[in-house]
Design an enzyme around this catalytic site. Sequence first.
Site, PDB file in Angstrom:
ATOM      1  N   ASP A   1       7.794  -4.791  -1.766  1.00  0.00           N
ATOM      2  CA  ASP A   1       8.956  -4.114  -2.355  1.00  0.00           C
ATOM      3  C   ASP A   1      10.246  -4.897  -2.135  1.00  0.00           C
ATOM      4  OD1 ASP A   1       9.263  -3.718   0.335  1.00  0.00           O
ATOM      5  OD2 ASP A   1       9.434  -1.538   0.237  1.00  0.00           O
TER       6      ASP A   1
ATOM      7  N   ALA B   1      17.668  -7.683 -54.602  1.00  0.00           N
ATOM      8  CA  ALA B   1      18.142  -6.618 -53.708  1.00  0.00           C
ATOM      9  C   ALA B   1      17.362  -5.332 -53.962  1.00  0.00           C
ATOM     10  CB  ALA B   1      19.632  -6.392 -53.923  1.00  0.00           C
TER      11      ALA B   1
ATOM     12  N   GLU C   1      11.664  -0.631  16.453  1.00  0.00           N
ATOM     13  CA  GLU C   1      11.786   0.102  15.188  1.00  0.00           C
ATOM     14  C   GLU C   1      12.856   1.185  15.332  1.00  0.00           C
ATOM     15  OE1 GLU C   1      10.544  -0.617  12.287  1.00  0.00           O
ATOM     16  OE2 GLU C   1       9.573  -2.353  13.170  1.00  0.00           O
TER      17      GLU C   1
ATOM     18  N   GLN D   1      -6.246  -0.895   1.477  1.00  0.00           N
ATOM     19  CA  GLN D   1      -6.082  -0.252   2.779  1.00  0.00           C
ATOM     20  C   GLN D   1      -6.408   1.228   2.544  1.00  0.00           C
ATOM     21  OE1 GLN D   1      -2.040   0.125   4.103  1.00  0.00           O
ATOM     22  NE2 GLN D   1      -2.622   0.493   6.230  1.00  0.00           N
TER      23      GLN D   1
ATOM     24  N   GLY E   1      -0.116   2.161   8.801  1.00  0.00           N
ATOM     25  CA  GLY E   1       0.952   1.299   9.282  1.00  0.00           C
ATOM     26  C   GLY E   1       0.769  -0.146   8.846  1.00  0.00           C
TER      27      GLY E   1
ATOM     28  N   ARG F   1      10.269   7.965  -1.804  1.00  0.00           N
ATOM     29  CA  ARG F   1      11.615   8.217  -2.337  1.00  0.00           C
ATOM     30  C   ARG F   1      11.782   7.808  -3.810  1.00  0.00           C
ATOM     31  NH1 ARG F   1      15.578   5.560   1.625  1.00  0.00           N
ATOM     32  NH2 ARG F   1      13.726   4.682   2.624  1.00  0.00           N
TER      33      ARG F   1
ATOM     34  N   ASN G   1       5.308  -3.741 -41.116  1.00  0.00           N
ATOM     35  CA  ASN G   1       4.201  -4.529 -40.537  1.00  0.00           C
ATOM     36  C   ASN G   1       3.054  -3.657 -40.036  1.00  0.00           C
ATOM     37  OD1 ASN G   1       6.012  -3.654 -38.482  1.00  0.00           O
ATOM     38  ND2 ASN G   1       5.090  -5.075 -37.038  1.00  0.00           N
ATOM     39  N   TYR G   2       3.296  -2.354 -39.923  1.00  0.00           N
ATOM     40  CA  TYR G   2       2.287  -1.476 -39.322  1.00  0.00           C
ATOM     41  C   TYR G   2       1.838  -0.465 -40.363  1.00  0.00           C
ATOM     42  CZ  TYR G   2       0.169   1.726 -35.911  1.00  0.00           C
ATOM     43  OH  TYR G   2      -0.696   2.523 -35.210  1.00  0.00           O
TER      44      TYR G   2
ATOM     45  N   ALA H   1       0.815  -1.211   0.000  1.00  0.00           N
ATOM     46  CA  ALA H   1       0.000   0.000   0.000  1.00  0.00           C
ATOM     47  C   ALA H   1       0.852   1.265   0.000  1.00  0.00           C
ATOM     48  CB  ALA H   1      -0.932   0.002   1.207  1.00  0.00           C
TER      49      ALA H   1
HETATM   50  C1  UD1 Z   1       9.526  -2.274   8.119  1.00  0.00           C
HETATM   51  C2  UD1 Z   1       9.473  -2.997   9.453  1.00  0.00           C
HETATM   52  C3  UD1 Z   1      10.900  -3.104  10.000  1.00  0.00           C
HETATM   53  C4  UD1 Z   1      11.796  -3.800   9.003  1.00  0.00           C
HETATM   54  C5  UD1 Z   1      11.728  -3.119   7.638  1.00  0.00           C
HETATM   55  C6  UD1 Z   1      12.431  -3.939   6.595  1.00  0.00           C
HETATM   56  C7  UD1 Z   1       7.315  -2.356  10.376  1.00  0.00           C
HETATM   57  C8  UD1 Z   1       6.613  -1.533  11.374  1.00  0.00           C
HETATM   58  N1  UD1 Z   1       8.650  -2.261  10.362  1.00  0.00           N
HETATM   59  O1  UD1 Z   1       9.953  -0.957   8.375  1.00  0.00           O
HETATM   60  O2  UD1 Z   1      10.910  -3.809  11.242  1.00  0.00           O
HETATM   61  O3  UD1 Z   1      13.121  -3.842   9.477  1.00  0.00           O
HETATM   62  O4  UD1 Z   1      10.361  -2.962   7.211  1.00  0.00           O
HETATM   63  O5  UD1 Z   1      12.489  -3.235   5.381  1.00  0.00           O
HETATM   64  O6  UD1 Z   1       6.677  -3.090   9.624  1.00  0.00           O
HETATM   65  N2  UD1 Z   1       2.739  -0.704   4.308  1.00  0.00           N
HETATM   66  C9  UD1 Z   1       1.415  -0.724   3.979  1.00  0.00           C
HETATM   67  N3  UD1 Z   1       0.569   0.115   4.597  1.00  0.00           N
HETATM   68  C10 UD1 Z   1       0.996   0.981   5.569  1.00  0.00           C
HETATM   69  C11 UD1 Z   1       2.354   0.999   5.901  1.00  0.00           C
HETATM   70  C12 UD1 Z   1       3.199   0.124   5.261  1.00  0.00           C
HETATM   71  O7  UD1 Z   1       0.993  -1.497   3.089  1.00  0.00           O
HETATM   72  O8  UD1 Z   1       0.151   1.708   6.093  1.00  0.00           O
HETATM   73  C13 UD1 Z   1       3.647  -1.628   3.608  1.00  0.00           C
HETATM   74  C14 UD1 Z   1       4.657  -0.891   2.761  1.00  0.00           C
HETATM   75  O9  UD1 Z   1       4.166  -0.739   1.433  1.00  0.00           O
HETATM   76  C15 UD1 Z   1       5.839  -1.830   2.825  1.00  0.00           C
HETATM   77  C16 UD1 Z   1       5.693  -2.511   4.179  1.00  0.00           C
HETATM   78  O10 UD1 Z   1       4.365  -2.332   4.587  1.00  0.00           O
HETATM   79  O11 UD1 Z   1       5.772  -2.834   1.824  1.00  0.00           O
HETATM   80  C17 UD1 Z   1       6.630  -1.962   5.248  1.00  0.00           C
HETATM   81  O12 UD1 Z   1       6.323  -0.622   5.530  1.00  0.00           O
HETATM   82  P1  UD1 Z   1       7.441   0.504   5.631  1.00  0.00           P
HETATM   83  O13 UD1 Z   1       6.785   1.763   5.975  1.00  0.00           O
HETATM   84  O14 UD1 Z   1       8.311   0.447   4.433  1.00  0.00           O
HETATM   85  O15 UD1 Z   1       8.224  -0.001   6.909  1.00  0.00           O
HETATM   86  P2  UD1 Z   1       9.733   0.228   7.282  1.00  0.00           P
HETATM   87  O16 UD1 Z   1       9.875   1.491   8.022  1.00  0.00           O
HETATM   88  O17 UD1 Z   1      10.608   0.001   6.116  1.00  0.00           O
HETATM   89 CA    CA Z   2      10.495  -0.107   3.754  1.00  0.00          CA
END
Ligand code: UD1
Ligand code: CA
Length: 420
Positions: free
Chosen positions: A103, A390, A155, A74, A79, A16, A353-354, A11
């Site tokens: 990712d 040719a 965290e 979501q 989170g 970045r 071809n197009y 989500a």
């Molecule tokens: C997260 C982990 C961390 C870990 C790290 C590894 C948590 C709280 N922390 O941190 O312990 O070391 O990944 O890369 O999970 N996402 C949603 N909806 C949200 C928030 C996040 O789908 O509301 C998804 C993001 O798209 C991503 C994943 O959850 O795929 C992790 O979220 P992100 O915010 O990247 O967490 P990090 O801070 O990287």
């Molecule tokens: Ca991440």
Amino acid sequence: MKKTIAIILAAGRGTRMKSDTPKVLHAILGKPMISYVTGAVSRASVKDIVVVAGFGSDKVKDLFKGTKIKTVVQKKLLGSADAVGAARKNIRSKCDVLVVYGDTPLITEETLKKLIEKHRTSTASLTLLTAILKDPSGYGRIIRDTKGSIIKIAEESEVREYKKEIREINVGTCVFTSDDLLDALKNIGCDNSKREYYLTDAVKILSARGKRVESIAVENLDDMTGINSRIELAAATSVMKKRIMEELMASGVTIQDPATTTIYPDVTIGKDTVIYPNTIIESDVRIGENCHIGPFARLRVGTRLGDRTEVGNFVELVRTQVAGSTKIKHHTYLGDAKVGKNVNIGAGVITANYDGKNKNRTFIGDGSFIGVGAILIAPVKIGKKALVGAGSVILKGQNVKDGTTVVGVPAKILKRRSGD
Ligand code: UD1
Ligand code: CA
């Protein structure tokens, strides 16, 4: 055996990346990064897959339309625990739930299988994939008690100064026992500096209930790489390229210069085929045995090459099937063509071809010889053992019969097959 379902978290916006496209849809070698994740998950025998989309959810839904993969949305990005909560309806009692971040395209089926297996055999409530990093900054740290049991994930934003040197980190991939996950989700709060519901807080909740949290360490650090920027996307692309080429080389393909060669996923190449430098082979291409490809060739989607075919420099083929022992050696474009065996395509031959509206097909029969610089305006059919002089231009619908020689602009019959 217990059923396993997978929840893929996708989500996040990926700020970045500086993009209007959701992060998980950015491509690695022509394929969205999340598709590598769903691929590894299904190869690890998990058939029930739910993707949690948020930012750009329509585009993510479109990707999985018509597949067995479900997409849930979501609504607000509150989170990772809230994200898993969005898939709650799909979590049944008494099963295992694999959570993977969308990712992390380099995660492998082997790693996922090991993690699921460890969770099953240890009968823990939660099994985490962890890694030991030289620089753990940015990651959730694994906190253990004096006996070595995992009691918490801290965290980055919450980790106390003296614990910052902990190098064992949470990769994010984990397996929960479903009832423990559902219980933890009800109890996770957002009492942290980001006001987010952290899935990782499940660890301290379950541990406080006397439940066991286990872990396995990832063997190859590449597997855990998360993509946050386009620089990391490029680095992951190099790792993926290397994996694809090493697998092909192990199966008997020579790749003269992997550094300048690009081969997409979903390509098959037969043994003793040689790929020369600066060649690009895109997805859905099949090449037979003993072929010579490149240097500087570009083979695009739908290309099929029979055994002993030679494709040389500055040749582009798309949606084109070529039977065995045919030579297409210099500066040619063939699109939507079907070429027989033992054909010689001279330098600079082009299929038009197009026509501005439709893509039209060109057929070239076995044993034909197409002279240097000929233009074939599709749809057109060249028979077997025909000869095109040719520089000739074969007009749309001007079919050349078997054994006939044609020359000129537009091409006229110079010689018919004896007996015709
Ligand atoms: C997260 C982990 C961390 C870990 C790290 C590894 C948590 C709280 N922390 O941190 O312990 O070391 O990944 O890369 O999970 N996402 C949603 N909806 C949200 C928030 C996040 O789908 O509301 C998804 C993001 O798209 C991503 C994943 O959850 O795929 C992790 O979220 P992100 O915010 O990247 O967490 P990090 O801070 O990287
Ligand atoms: Ca991440």
